[in-house]
Scaffold this active site. Structure first.
Site, mmCIF file in Angstrom:
data_model
loop_
_atom_site.group_PDB
_atom_site.id
_atom_site.type_symbol
_atom_site.label_atom_id
_atom_site.label_comp_id
_atom_site.label_asym_id
_atom_site.label_seq_id
_atom_site.Cartn_x
_atom_site.Cartn_y
_atom_site.Cartn_z
ATOM 1 N N LYS A 8 20.596 76.980 32.467
ATOM 2 C CA LYS A 8 22.022 76.830 32.790
ATOM 3 C C LYS A 8 22.717 75.975 31.738
ATOM 4 C CE LYS A 8 23.505 73.544 35.877
ATOM 5 N NZ LYS A 8 24.606 72.732 35.321
ATOM 6 N N ASN A 9 22.091 74.840 31.409
ATOM 7 C CA ASN A 9 22.770 73.909 30.513
ATOM 8 C C ASN A 9 22.801 74.397 29.066
ATOM 9 O OD1 ASN A 9 23.268 72.325 32.673
ATOM 10 N ND2 ASN A 9 21.842 70.682 32.135
ATOM 11 N N ASP B 191 18.376 64.663 35.327
ATOM 12 C CA ASP B 191 18.394 65.819 36.227
ATOM 13 C C ASP B 191 17.073 65.996 36.990
ATOM 14 O OD1 ASP B 191 20.972 66.376 35.530
ATOM 15 O OD2 ASP B 191 20.497 67.999 34.150
ATOM 16 N N CYS C 37 33.181 62.785 39.972
ATOM 17 C CA CYS C 37 32.417 63.739 40.772
ATOM 18 C C CYS C 37 31.366 62.956 41.542
ATOM 19 C CB CYS C 37 31.780 64.805 39.897
ATOM 20 S SG CYS C 37 30.379 64.203 38.996
ATOM 21 N N ARG D 157 32.153 60.217 35.108
ATOM 22 C CA ARG D 157 32.064 61.265 34.091
ATOM 23 C C ARG D 157 33.345 61.441 33.270
ATOM 24 N NH1 ARG D 157 27.987 65.809 36.386
ATOM 25 N NH2 ARG D 157 27.354 65.831 34.236
HETATM 26 C C1 UD1 Z 1 24.944 67.250 30.672
HETATM 27 C C2 UD1 Z 1 24.265 68.215 31.613
HETATM 28 C C3 UD1 Z 1 23.860 67.522 32.908
HETATM 29 C C4 UD1 Z 1 23.025 66.268 32.602
HETATM 30 C C5 UD1 Z 1 23.726 65.369 31.597
HETATM 31 C C6 UD1 Z 1 22.883 64.196 31.146
HETATM 32 C C7 UD1 Z 1 25.318 70.328 31.076
HETATM 33 C C8 UD1 Z 1 26.218 71.428 31.494
HETATM 34 N N1 UD1 Z 1 25.188 69.284 31.922
HETATM 35 O O1 UD1 Z 1 26.145 66.802 31.310
HETATM 36 O O2 UD1 Z 1 23.089 68.428 33.692
HETATM 37 O O3 UD1 Z 1 22.832 65.529 33.805
HETATM 38 O O4 UD1 Z 1 24.069 66.137 30.409
HETATM 39 O O5 UD1 Z 1 21.698 64.645 30.592
HETATM 40 O O6 UD1 Z 1 24.685 70.389 30.032
HETATM 41 N N2 UD1 Z 1 30.191 59.881 29.167
HETATM 42 C C9 UD1 Z 1 31.266 59.101 28.860
HETATM 43 N N3 UD1 Z 1 32.268 59.635 28.098
HETATM 44 C C10 UD1 Z 1 32.243 60.910 27.661
HETATM 45 C C11 UD1 Z 1 31.128 61.722 27.969
HETATM 46 C C12 UD1 Z 1 30.112 61.167 28.740
HETATM 47 O O7 UD1 Z 1 31.339 57.935 29.267
HETATM 48 O O8 UD1 Z 1 33.177 61.337 26.977
HETATM 49 C C13 UD1 Z 1 29.088 59.331 30.004
HETATM 50 C C14 UD1 Z 1 29.002 60.039 31.355
HETATM 51 O O9 UD1 Z 1 29.897 59.478 32.289
HETATM 52 C C15 UD1 Z 1 27.562 59.839 31.720
HETATM 53 C C16 UD1 Z 1 26.848 59.865 30.358
HETATM 54 O O10 UD1 Z 1 27.851 59.606 29.376
HETATM 55 O O11 UD1 Z 1 27.371 58.584 32.295
HETATM 56 C C17 UD1 Z 1 26.149 61.175 30.048
HETATM 57 O O12 UD1 Z 1 27.092 62.237 30.061
HETATM 58 P P1 UD1 Z 1 26.911 63.550 29.173
HETATM 59 O O13 UD1 Z 1 25.708 63.411 28.317
HETATM 60 O O14 UD1 Z 1 28.212 63.845 28.526
HETATM 61 O O15 UD1 Z 1 26.611 64.634 30.288
HETATM 62 P P2 UD1 Z 1 27.269 66.066 30.436
HETATM 63 O O16 UD1 Z 1 27.389 66.724 29.116
HETATM 64 O O17 UD1 Z 1 28.456 65.991 31.315
#
Ligand code: UD1
Length: 416
Positions: free
Chosen positions: A22-23, A301, A115, A120
């Site tokens: 999925k990811n 995850d 969420c 996030r």
């Molecule tokens: C992706 C995965 C998700 C997984 C996560 C961490 C997909 C579709 N989803 O989510 O399943 O749990 O990686 O491995 O691939 N953050 C910020 N600012 C930002 C972006 C992120 O503060 O601009 C923080 C988030 O709040 C979180 C952390 O960084 O605490 C990790 O987020 P991120 O790696 O971006 O996860 P996703 O890409 O949303």
């Protein structure tokens, strides 16, 4: 929406085919917006997140067709989505931002709210786009980015998976060279970069903390089989660690799951890497400590599925969640089944080998839902996992069929 009725099950035996990740598939589908030609994605997983993204890509002007086990996307004409509903439904929708901006020089999306598992924010995505020359404006609950992108050096404050993916996609069509420092290194990023390279993008360093993208004028169509789902494979390995038995996880890749496999081995589960996939033997017998980290650390995850394992494993297991601030909601639900878990901020301590007994519980998020199904496999009587929101269908395709095929007593029942 479905509920899942789970009963105590014998050791799982047999073979589970692992689906496409999925990811990996979600960012790759967004990457299809970078060209006006056909992009064929083989074996997309049958998940509601994929359906939601198809609907969003359609709203962006992309033609979406399904053809015998493939998804064919053609973004000949492209526009910003008018209806923002699909963007709000799914966090990964933010990944259309980079492709829309770099092709249209203007992109707008509603700001994702908090969420279930934390705030996030998307500040790192926006900071990076701004370094590439985009003007960022907030209004009416959304964010609008405008401008022609030029290569730049971007330093991410944390190695965000989504921000790394979004910025790689934006930079493929920017003028000049972009370097992303402190980039995320997840296998899904490596797969996205390989997919984009097959479209003519020039990317090096994906899978390391510095990714370099040399902008090109245009990208062309391609055909791509994304990687197997390491989280689905990991979840099924945890199921085996709970019930014991012997499972072949067909197509699963050991090199994407090292941290989990080390932990399961420490717990006494035997793992064998074979050309067909991963073999998992026996149940967990010793407690373990888990600290979630960015790749190649232990994936957040798989924290909830491993907590279900810890509930049945003798001794005290400890979990430290460092990625998301509110990702222990399954602990309270596991406790309803009889698990002994204390949670203090980002730490959960599980006193294992508790007697679990079935009860109605709630899937509070996608991975939490899977963890509750796993716990139900070793709880006396019936566990009813209520999933009114449909979290589990977002990320696991026919989990009840896959587990039943290897002896798990799991049924999908209509919500009353
Ligand atoms: C992706 C995965 C998700 C997984 C996560 C961490 C997909 C579709 N989803 O989510 O399943 O749990 O990686 O491995 O691939 N953050 C910020 N600012 C930002 C972006 C992120 O503060 O601009 C923080 C988030 O709040 C979180 C952390 O960084 O605490 C990790 O987020 P991120 O790696 O971006 O996860 P996703 O890409 O949303």
């Amino acid at each position: 929406m479905a509920h899942y009725a789970v009963r105590e099950s014998p050791p799982l035996r047999g073979e589970i085919p692992i689906g496409t990740s999925k990811n990996a598939v979600l960012p790759i589908m967004c990457g299809a917006l970078l060209t006006g030609e056909d992009v064929r994605i083989e074996n997309p997983p049958d998940l509601t997140d994929v359906a939601t993204l198809c609907s969003l890509l359609g709203a962006c002007g992309c033609r979406v067709r399904r053809e015998s086990g493939a998804l064919i996307l053609r973004a000949q004409s492209l526009n910003n989505p008018q209806d923002e509903e699909d963007v709000r439904k799914m966090r990964a929708s933010v990944l259309v931002l980079g492709p829309l901006l770099t092709r249209l020089h203007e992109a707008r999306i509603p700001l994702p709210g908090g969420c279930a598992i934390g705030q996030r924010p998307i500040d790192q995505h926006l900071k990076g786009m701004s370094a590439l020359g985009a003007k960022v404006a907030f209004d009416h609950g959304g964010v609008t980015l405008t401008g022609r992108l030029r290569g730049a050096v971007i330093y991410l404050d944390m190695p965000s998976v989504g921000a790394t993916e979004n910025l790689i996609m934006a930079a493929t069509l920017a003028e000049g060279t972009t370097r992303i420092e402190n980039a995320a290194k997840e296998p899904e990023i490596v797969d996205l970069a390989a997919f984009l390279s097959s479209m003519g993008a020039k990317i090096s360093g994906a899978g390391t903390s510095t990714v370099t993208i040399e902008g090109v004028e245009r990208l062309h169509g391609t055909s791509w089989q994304p990687i197997a789902d390491r989280v689905e494979a990991g979840t099924m390995a945890c199921a085996c660690a709970i019930t014991g038995g012997e499972l072949l996880l067909r197509g699963a890749r050991a090199d994407h799951l090292r941290s989990l496999l080390f932990k399961l081995s420490e717990a006494g589960v035997h793992i064998q890497d074979t050309p067909s996939g991963l073999m998992v033997f026996g149940r967990a017998r010793q407690p373990f400590e888990i600290r979630t980290m960015v790749y190649p650390g232990f994936p957040t995850d798989l924290q909830a599925p491993m907590m279900a394992v810890a509930c049945k494993t003798p001794g005290t297991s400890v979990f430290l969640e460092t990625i998301f601030e509110n990702r222990f909601m399954h602990a309270a639900e596991l406790a309803r089944l009889g698990a002994h878990i204390r949670v203090e901020n980002r730490v959960a301590v599980v006193e294992g080998a508790a007697r679990l007994t079935g009860a109605p519980v709630t899937a509070t998020d996608l991975r939490a839902g899977a963890a509750l199904i796993l716990a139900g496999l070793c709880a006396e009587g019936e566990t009813l996992v209520c999933d009114d929101v449909g979290h589990i269908d977002r990320g696991y395709s026919r989990i009840e069929e896959k587990l039943s095929a290897v002896g798990g007593d799991v049924r999908r029942v209509a919500a009353s």
